[in-house]
Design a protein around this motif. Structure first.
Motif, PDB file in Angstrom:
ATOM      1  N   PHE A  55     -31.626   8.955  76.752  1.00 37.64           N
ATOM      2  CA  PHE A  55     -32.520   9.589  77.733  1.00 37.64           C
ATOM      3  C   PHE A  55     -31.624  10.200  78.796  1.00 37.64           C
ATOM      4  O   PHE A  55     -31.111   9.478  79.652  1.00 37.64           O
ATOM      5  CB  PHE A  55     -33.419   8.544  78.393  1.00 37.64           C
ATOM      6  CG  PHE A  55     -34.351   7.816  77.461  1.00 37.64           C
ATOM      7  CD1 PHE A  55     -35.605   8.317  77.170  1.00 37.64           C
ATOM      8  CD2 PHE A  55     -33.971   6.609  76.890  1.00 37.64           C
ATOM      9  CE1 PHE A  55     -36.458   7.628  76.330  1.00 37.64           C
ATOM     10  CE2 PHE A  55     -34.823   5.919  76.047  1.00 37.64           C
ATOM     11  CZ  PHE A  55     -36.074   6.437  75.770  1.00 37.64           C
ATOM     12  N   LEU A  69     -40.955   4.202  73.514  1.00 40.51           N
ATOM     13  CA  LEU A  69     -41.424   3.533  74.733  1.00 40.51           C
ATOM     14  C   LEU A  69     -40.720   2.185  74.905  1.00 40.51           C
ATOM     15  O   LEU A  69     -40.305   1.839  76.010  1.00 40.51           O
ATOM     16  CB  LEU A  69     -42.947   3.339  74.688  1.00 40.51           C
ATOM     17  CG  LEU A  69     -43.563   2.626  75.905  1.00 40.51           C
ATOM     18  CD1 LEU A  69     -43.262   3.376  77.198  1.00 40.51           C
ATOM     19  CD2 LEU A  69     -45.073   2.464  75.712  1.00 40.51           C
ATOM     20  N   ALA A  72     -37.363   2.987  76.260  1.00 39.59           N
ATOM     21  CA  ALA A  72     -37.410   3.368  77.673  1.00 39.59           C
ATOM     22  C   ALA A  72     -37.594   2.136  78.557  1.00 39.59           C
ATOM     23  O   ALA A  72     -36.924   1.994  79.588  1.00 39.59           O
ATOM     24  CB  ALA A  72     -38.535   4.366  77.911  1.00 39.59           C
ATOM     25  N   LEU A  79     -40.504   6.209  82.521  1.00 37.61           N
ATOM     26  CA  LEU A  79     -41.403   6.881  81.594  1.00 37.61           C
ATOM     27  C   LEU A  79     -42.796   6.280  81.782  1.00 37.61           C
ATOM     28  O   LEU A  79     -42.974   5.062  81.669  1.00 37.61           O
ATOM     29  CB  LEU A  79     -40.931   6.686  80.140  1.00 37.61           C
ATOM     30  CG  LEU A  79     -41.840   7.228  79.052  1.00 37.61           C
ATOM     31  CD1 LEU A  79     -42.003   8.745  79.175  1.00 37.61           C
ATOM     32  CD2 LEU A  79     -41.290   6.877  77.672  1.00 37.61           C
ATOM     33  N   TYR A  81     -46.708   5.357  81.097  1.00 37.95           N
ATOM     34  CA  TYR A  81     -47.503   5.011  79.900  1.00 37.95           C
ATOM     35  C   TYR A  81     -48.798   4.351  80.370  1.00 37.95           C
ATOM     36  O   TYR A  81     -49.009   3.174  80.230  1.00 37.95           O
ATOM     37  CB  TYR A  81     -46.710   4.132  78.925  1.00 37.95           C
ATOM     38  CG  TYR A  81     -46.122   2.868  79.498  1.00 37.95           C
ATOM     39  CD1 TYR A  81     -44.982   2.895  80.290  1.00 37.95           C
ATOM     40  CD2 TYR A  81     -46.705   1.634  79.229  1.00 37.95           C
ATOM     41  CE1 TYR A  81     -44.453   1.731  80.809  1.00 37.95           C
ATOM     42  CE2 TYR A  81     -46.174   0.459  79.744  1.00 37.95           C
ATOM     43  CZ  TYR A  81     -45.049   0.526  80.531  1.00 37.95           C
ATOM     44  OH  TYR A  81     -44.527  -0.630  81.046  1.00 37.95           O
ATOM     45  N   CYS A  92     -47.027   9.430  77.950  1.00 36.33           N
ATOM     46  CA  CYS A  92     -45.703   9.055  77.446  1.00 36.33           C
ATOM     47  C   CYS A  92     -45.091  10.160  76.597  1.00 36.33           C
ATOM     48  O   CYS A  92     -44.083   9.942  75.934  1.00 36.33           O
ATOM     49  CB  CYS A  92     -45.792   7.767  76.629  1.00 36.33           C
ATOM     50  SG  CYS A  92     -46.713   7.949  75.094  1.00 36.33           S
ATOM     51  N   VAL A  94     -42.856  12.915  75.226  1.00 35.04           N
ATOM     52  CA  VAL A  94     -41.447  13.254  75.452  1.00 35.04           C
ATOM     53  C   VAL A  94     -41.053  14.417  74.543  1.00 35.04           C
ATOM     54  O   VAL A  94     -41.685  14.662  73.521  1.00 35.04           O
ATOM     55  CB  VAL A  94     -40.508  12.048  75.172  1.00 35.04           C
ATOM     56  CG1 VAL A  94     -40.734  10.943  76.189  1.00 35.04           C
ATOM     57  CG2 VAL A  94     -40.666  11.529  73.748  1.00 35.04           C
ATOM     58  N   ALA A 126     -44.112   8.659  73.066  1.00 33.94           N
ATOM     59  CA  ALA A 126     -43.092   7.611  72.998  1.00 33.94           C
ATOM     60  C   ALA A 126     -43.658   6.290  72.500  1.00 33.94           C
ATOM     61  O   ALA A 126     -42.951   5.511  71.871  1.00 33.94           O
ATOM     62  CB  ALA A 126     -42.440   7.425  74.370  1.00 33.94           C
ATOM     63  N   ILE A 139     -37.462  13.543  79.053  1.00 34.62           N
ATOM     64  CA  ILE A 139     -38.771  13.199  79.620  1.00 34.62           C
ATOM     65  C   ILE A 139     -39.182  14.353  80.521  1.00 34.62           C
ATOM     66  O   ILE A 139     -38.518  14.629  81.529  1.00 34.62           O
ATOM     67  CB  ILE A 139     -38.703  11.884  80.409  1.00 34.62           C
ATOM     68  CG1 ILE A 139     -38.265  10.766  79.464  1.00 34.62           C
ATOM     69  CG2 ILE A 139     -40.048  11.574  81.045  1.00 34.62           C
ATOM     70  CD1 ILE A 139     -37.986   9.454  80.144  1.00 34.62           C
TER      71      ILE A 139
END
Ligand code: FES
Length: 143
Positions: A55, A69, A72, A79, A81, A92, A94, A126, A139
């Motif tokens: 990332f 996710l 992350a 990020l 969610y 989420c 990406v 994600a 992101i």
């Protein structure tokens, strides 16, 4: 920084042994310098089987099958969610910069939440994309 899988290292080692057996000093010297250079080093015990999700500047190592996710969250990457990873909010989303083929395929619900435009662009949710190989992720800015 990219992650090298173990296979090239093993191939390099085998090639080095073959060059030694064949008495090819030049090839052996070149291969040995490659092995000693470092980027193709053997995976450590801790990193065996782990995959790299990048990332931006941050690299996170996860087990195969983890979602983006999960990666992350594990790497403390910012990020959002909002639906808790239930494939319903789309926050989420990406952008996949590299390694899209190393992710699980897009299922129908993810495709619905992503929408045609983002899906065509190669974006992923994600919370739905599971990791099977190295991936580089961006992101997007939301607000
Ligand atoms: S967290 Fe809501 S769709 Fe992924």
């Amino acid at each position: 920084m990219s992650v090298r899988p173990a296979l090239p290292f093993r191939l390099l080692q085998r090639s080095l042994k073959a060059a030694s057996r064949a008495g090819s000093a030049v090839v052996e010297r070149v291969l040995r310098s490659e092995v000693e250079a470092g980027p193709l080093r053997a995976p450590t015990k801790e990193s065996k089987g782990e995959l790299c999700v990048q990332f931006g500047d941050k690299e996170v190592r996860v087990q195969p099958g983890a979602t983006l996710l999960d990666a992350a969250r594990q790497g403390d990457v910012d990020l959002r969610y909002y639906c808790g990873g239930n494939c319903s909010c789309g926050t989420c989303r990406v952008e996949i910069l590299e390694g899209g083929k190393n992710l699980s395929r897009v299922e129908s619900m993810e495709a619905f939440v992503l929408g045609d435009e983002h899906q065509r662009h190669g974006d992923r949710l994600a919370c739905q994309a599971t990791v099977r190989g190295p991936v580089r992720v961006h992101i997007p800015e939301w607000f």
